[in-house]
Design a protein around this motif. Structure first.
Motif, PDB file in Angstrom:
ATOM      1  N   VAL A   5       0.878  -1.168  -0.236  1.00  0.00           N
ATOM      2  CA  VAL A   5      -0.022   0.162   0.049  1.00  0.00           C
ATOM      3  C   VAL A   5       0.768   0.614  -0.107  1.00  0.00           C
ATOM      4  O   VAL A   5       2.040   1.303   1.014  1.00  0.00           O
ATOM      5  N   LYS A   6       0.169   2.254  -0.457  1.00  0.00           N
ATOM      6  CA  LYS A   6       1.181   3.531  -0.886  1.00  0.00           C
ATOM      7  C   LYS A   6       1.442   4.265   0.478  1.00  0.00           C
ATOM      8  O   LYS A   6       2.009   4.861   1.189  1.00  0.00           O
ATOM      9  N   ASP A   7      -0.217   4.429   0.763  1.00  0.00           N
ATOM     10  CA  ASP A   7      -0.253   4.808   2.067  1.00  0.00           C
ATOM     11  C   ASP A   7      -0.643   3.966   3.324  1.00  0.00           C
ATOM     12  O   ASP A   7      -1.544   3.803   2.801  1.00  0.00           O
ATOM     13  N   ALA A   8      -0.464   4.444   4.511  1.00  0.00           N
ATOM     14  CA  ALA A   8      -1.120   3.462   5.421  1.00  0.00           C
ATOM     15  C   ALA A   8      -2.283   4.124   5.384  1.00  0.00           C
ATOM     16  O   ALA A   8      -2.664   2.710   6.730  1.00  0.00           O
ATOM     17  N   SER A   9      -2.364   5.087   5.061  1.00  0.00           N
ATOM     18  CA  SER A   9      -4.486   5.199   5.996  1.00  0.00           C
ATOM     19  C   SER A   9      -4.945   4.252   4.564  1.00  0.00           C
ATOM     20  O   SER A   9      -6.096   4.654   5.337  1.00  0.00           O
ATOM     21  N   ASN A  10      -4.815   3.817   3.859  1.00  0.00           N
ATOM     22  CA  ASN A  10      -5.672   3.378   2.837  1.00  0.00           C
ATOM     23  C   ASN A  10      -5.928   1.879   3.359  1.00  0.00           C
ATOM     24  O   ASN A  10      -6.228   1.040   2.481  1.00  0.00           O
TER      25      ASN A  10
END
Length: 201
Positions: free
Chosen positions: A133-138
């Motif tokens: 995942v690029k962004d941990a928030s996703n």
């Protein structure tokens, strides 16, 4: 006559002193040369030892660095290939980008990289996905998509092949740092351990 004898004696003494002086000079020169040679040999030996020690130290350092690198996650493709080489699975093919949204219910643009292997034949439920995942928030959004994928596979086989339905029900969903790993397999526990090894430091 006496003057002649005296002159000869003086000349003889002078020659003797001259020969003695030459002998001492030669001895001193030999000693000096030997000392110089020994000093050069000693310096060369010290330099060689220091060079060997430096090379051994560098080799040791490089070896440690390589060992550390080997414990770090590789590309998702390399991880999947490595695990499949260790644990045999039914024939799998790689899912293409355009299939991901429909199959996994998320936009693949949320991923830095991914590798998804699905069955070549539709009589098996075995599937392996490694998603970075690029962004941990996703991460949560990706997890929900994976859970929906598992539910879809179960529904597809629920009244078709009971053994494959059970296989799909026992799926694994693993989160490691920015990686989400999805496994459907009879060897799910073994596969999980193999993937976790990439994250062991």
């Amino acid at each position: 006559m006496n003057k002649t004898k005296t002159s000869i004696a003086a000349l003889s003494l002078a020659l003797t002193l001259a020969l003695t002086a030459c002998g001492n000079s030669a001895d001193n020169a030999g000693t000096s040369n030997n000392t110089s040679n020994q000093g050069n040999q000693s310096n060369q030996s010290n330099q060689s030892n220091q060079s060997n020690q430096s090379n051994e130290s560098n080799s040791s350092t490089d070896g440690s660095a390589n060992k550390e690198d080997n414990t770090q996650p590789q590309t998702t493709k390399e991880m999947v290939d490595s695990v499949l080489a260790q644990i045999e699975q039914p024939r799998l093919i790689e899912m293409q980008n355009e299939q991901v949204t429909d199959a996994y219910h998320f936009d693949p643009a949320l991923l830095d990289e991914f590798t998804i292997m699905m069955p070549m034949m539709n009589v098996k439920t075995n599937e392996i996905a490694v998603l970075k995942v690029k962004d941990a928030s996703n991460v949560d959004a990706i997890k929900k998509g994976v859970e929906q994928r598992a539910a879809d596979v179960q529904k597809q086989f629920e009244s078709y092949l009971p053994d494959q339905y059970e296989n799909a029900k026992n799926f694994k969903l693993i989160v490691k740092d920015s990686y989400v790993i999805f496994i459907i397999s009879e060897n799910a526990d073994e596969l999980e351990k193999a993937f976790e090894a990439f994250f062991t430091k």
